[in-house]
Design a protein around this motif. Sequence first.
Motif, PDB file in Angstrom:
ATOM      1  N   ALA A   1       0.825  -1.214   0.000  1.00 26.77           N
ATOM      2  CA  ALA A   1       0.000   0.000   0.000  1.00 26.77           C
ATOM      3  C   ALA A   1       0.863   1.270   0.000  1.00 26.77           C
ATOM      4  CB  ALA A   1      -0.950  -0.012   1.196  1.00 26.77           C
ATOM      5  N   ALA A   2       1.981   1.233   0.715  1.00 31.15           N
ATOM      6  CA  ALA A   2       2.805   2.440   0.799  1.00 31.15           C
ATOM      7  C   ALA A   2       3.510   2.727  -0.526  1.00 31.15           C
ATOM      8  CB  ALA A   2       3.841   2.278   1.914  1.00 31.15           C
ATOM      9  N   ALA A   3       3.580   1.736  -1.398  1.00 29.54           N
ATOM     10  CA  ALA A   3       4.249   1.918  -2.691  1.00 29.54           C
ATOM     11  C   ALA A   3       3.248   2.320  -3.771  1.00 29.54           C
ATOM     12  CB  ALA A   3       4.937   0.619  -3.097  1.00 29.54           C
ATOM     13  N   ALA A   4       2.074   2.774  -3.362  1.00 26.24           N
ATOM     14  CA  ALA A   4       1.012   3.063  -4.328  1.00 26.24           C
ATOM     15  C   ALA A   4       0.476   4.480  -4.152  1.00 26.24           C
ATOM     16  CB  ALA A   4      -0.123   2.057  -4.144  1.00 26.24           C
ATOM     17  N   ARG A   5      -0.071   5.028  -5.233  1.00 31.87           N
ATOM     18  CA  ARG A   5      -0.764   6.318  -5.179  1.00 31.87           C
ATOM     19  C   ARG A   5      -2.124   6.167  -5.831  1.00 31.87           C
ATOM     20  NH1 ARG A   5       2.206   7.183  -2.261  1.00 31.87           N
ATOM     21  NH2 ARG A   5       3.657   8.838  -1.806  1.00 31.87           N
ATOM     22  N   TYR A   6      -3.117   6.813  -5.255  1.00 29.46           N
ATOM     23  CA  TYR A   6      -4.477   6.859  -5.804  1.00 29.46           C
ATOM     24  C   TYR A   6      -4.606   8.154  -6.619  1.00 29.46           C
ATOM     25  CZ  TYR A   6      -9.497   7.888  -5.685  1.00 29.46           C
ATOM     26  OH  TYR A   6     -10.785   8.229  -6.024  1.00 29.46           O
ATOM     27  N   VAL A   7      -5.140   8.056  -7.834  1.00 28.41           N
ATOM     28  CA  VAL A   7      -5.348   9.242  -8.681  1.00 28.41           C
ATOM     29  C   VAL A   7      -6.805   9.268  -9.139  1.00 28.41           C
ATOM     30  CG1 VAL A   7      -4.619  10.510 -10.732  1.00 28.41           C
ATOM     31  CG2 VAL A   7      -2.991   9.010  -9.568  1.00 28.41           C
ATOM     32  N   GLU A   8      -7.440  10.411  -8.922  1.00 28.52           N
ATOM     33  CA  GLU A   8      -8.863  10.550  -9.289  1.00 28.52           C
ATOM     34  C   GLU A   8      -9.004  11.732 -10.245  1.00 28.52           C
ATOM     35  OE1 GLU A   8     -11.443  10.728  -5.806  1.00 28.52           O
ATOM     36  OE2 GLU A   8     -12.363  12.533  -6.629  1.00 28.52           O
ATOM     37  N   HIS A   9      -9.795  11.554 -11.300  1.00 30.64           N
ATOM     38  CA  HIS A   9     -10.105  12.632 -12.247  1.00 30.64           C
ATOM     39  C   HIS A   9      -8.844  13.367 -12.699  1.00 30.64           C
ATOM     40  CE1 HIS A   9     -14.431  12.633 -10.535  1.00 30.64           C
ATOM     41  NE2 HIS A   9     -14.343  11.880 -11.611  1.00 30.64           N
ATOM     42  N   ALA A  10      -7.854  12.601 -13.146  1.00 29.35           N
ATOM     43  CA  ALA A  10      -6.596  13.194 -13.601  1.00 29.35           C
ATOM     44  C   ALA A  10      -6.863  14.209 -14.700  1.00 29.35           C
ATOM     45  CB  ALA A  10      -5.673  12.102 -14.135  1.00 29.35           C
ATOM     46  N   SER A  11      -6.216  15.336 -14.591  1.00 23.46           N
ATOM     47  CA  SER A  11      -6.247  16.435 -15.570  1.00 23.46           C
ATOM     48  C   SER A  11      -7.503  17.297 -15.470  1.00 23.46           C
ATOM     49  CB  SER A  11      -6.074  15.936 -17.030  1.00 23.46           C
ATOM     50  OG  SER A  11      -7.308  15.561 -17.598  1.00 23.46           O
ATOM     51  N   LEU A  12      -8.459  16.920 -14.628  1.00 24.91           N
ATOM     52  CA  LEU A  12      -9.683  17.734 -14.475  1.00 24.91           C
ATOM     53  C   LEU A  12      -9.565  18.643 -13.255  1.00 24.91           C
ATOM     54  CD1 LEU A  12     -12.044  14.859 -15.353  1.00 24.91           C
ATOM     55  CD2 LEU A  12     -12.157  17.083 -16.454  1.00 24.91           C
ATOM     56  N   ALA A  13     -10.509  19.551 -13.130  1.00 27.52           N
ATOM     57  CA  ALA A  13     -10.459  20.495 -12.003  1.00 27.52           C
ATOM     58  C   ALA A  13     -10.525  19.743 -10.669  1.00 27.52           C
ATOM     59  CB  ALA A  13     -11.602  21.492 -12.118  1.00 27.52           C
ATOM     60  N   GLY A  14     -11.248  18.627 -10.652  1.00 27.86           N
ATOM     61  CA  GLY A  14     -11.400  17.881  -9.397  1.00 27.86           C
ATOM     62  C   GLY A  14     -10.305  16.852  -9.158  1.00 27.86           C
ATOM     63  N   GLU A  15      -9.208  16.968  -9.877  1.00 26.53           N
ATOM     64  CA  GLU A  15      -8.113  15.989  -9.745  1.00 26.53           C
ATOM     65  C   GLU A  15      -7.647  15.864  -8.287  1.00 26.53           C
ATOM     66  OE1 GLU A  15      -4.639  16.166 -12.508  1.00 26.53           O
ATOM     67  OE2 GLU A  15      -3.575  16.773 -10.706  1.00 26.53           O
ATOM     68  N   ARG A  16      -7.452  14.595  -7.850  1.00 27.43           N
ATOM     69  CA  ARG A  16      -6.902  14.370  -6.501  1.00 27.43           C
ATOM     70  C   ARG A  16      -5.878  13.248  -6.581  1.00 27.43           C
ATOM     71  NH1 ARG A  16     -10.428  13.395  -1.605  1.00 27.43           N
ATOM     72  NH2 ARG A  16     -11.160  11.580  -2.757  1.00 27.43           N
ATOM     73  N   VAL A  17      -4.775  13.410  -5.863  1.00 26.79           N
ATOM     74  CA  VAL A  17      -3.748  12.364  -5.752  1.00 26.79           C
ATOM     75  C   VAL A  17      -3.541  12.129  -4.266  1.00 26.79           C
ATOM     76  CG1 VAL A  17      -1.371  11.737  -6.269  1.00 26.79           C
ATOM     77  CG2 VAL A  17      -2.646  13.161  -7.887  1.00 26.79           C
ATOM     78  N   LEU A  18      -3.713  10.880  -3.818  1.00 29.58           N
ATOM     79  CA  LEU A  18      -3.657  10.607  -2.381  1.00 29.58           C
ATOM     80  C   LEU A  18      -2.938   9.294  -2.092  1.00 29.58           C
ATOM     81  CD1 LEU A  18      -7.426  11.295  -1.511  1.00 29.58           C
ATOM     82  CD2 LEU A  18      -5.484  12.733  -0.859  1.00 29.58           C
ATOM     83  N   PRO A  19      -2.300   9.204  -0.917  1.00 29.69           N
ATOM     84  CA  PRO A  19      -1.880   7.878  -0.451  1.00 29.69           C
ATOM     85  C   PRO A  19      -3.143   7.058  -0.178  1.00 29.69           C
ATOM     86  CG  PRO A  19      -1.022   9.647   0.968  1.00 29.69           C
ATOM     87  CD  PRO A  19      -1.976  10.281   0.017  1.00 29.69           C
TER      88      PRO A  19
END
Length: 230
Positions: free
Chosen positions: A187-205
């Motif tokens: 899990a620590a070697a991973a990143r979550y990416v949501e709505h990449a390139s959009l206004a609501g983009e989020r990158v989280l552990p």
Amino acid sequence: MSGRLSGLGVGPGDPELITVKALRRLRDAAVVAYPAPEAGASFARRIVARWLSPAQREIVIAVPMESARFPAQRVYDDAAARLAEELDAGHDVAVLCQGDPFFYGSFMYLFARLAERFRVEVVPGVSSLGASAAAAQWPLAARLDTLSVLPAPVLLCRLAEAEAVAIIKLGRHFAKVRAVLQRLGLAAAARYVEHASLAGERVLPLDQVSEAEVPYFSMILLHRRGVALR
Ligand SMILES: C[S@@+](CC[C@H](N)C(=O)[O-])C[C@H]1O[C@@H](n2cnc3c(N)ncnc32)[C@H](O)[C@@H]1O
């Protein structure tokens, strides 16, 4: 002469990530077709909405989103027949595809039905893979790494061999995927990416993601040992 069918990759979401060529084909098309969920708006159409003209006719391809019903043969049979009428009448048809048409894109089902009869052009697009890597500032793979793209529903049987991984089609599978990665110590070697390139983009552990809020347009990037850049 019959019209030309173009499968246009319109990119991951940010309208600025559409290619010059896709935009030109879009503007030239008499007919614009796009997939949309049975209930809801088309993401691909939303990306290009600013460039659509009232003179263009639009064809909505209502696609069931449940993976158990894929590929929705009847839907694509009917859509291909409808597009064939337009092409036979000499009209150029552009089919919008979020991301890239041949990267898990539904355009491939129309391509399979129409490519032998009509002139077909596939215009590649920026895929969600590149967009998510850019959003997370997470190089996907380097040198002799192998990169696997794993749809969340088939994760377990493939993860053991994987080195660099993009886990797509997350949505409601997120909790299960996170539990597997935690169990494997990844899990620590991973990143979550949501709505990449959009206004609501989020990158989280992973441990900061609320599983009830994970949308369909999200993925996890994982690299077992980190990408060796030096
Ligand atoms: C059916 S695939 C379509 C992929 C698309 N043709 C492409 O080239 O990116 C849908 C999956 O791609 C991923 N995806 C698409 N757009 C995304 C975005 N903007 N941000 C994060 N993931 C995305 C998600 O994992 C989603 O479940």
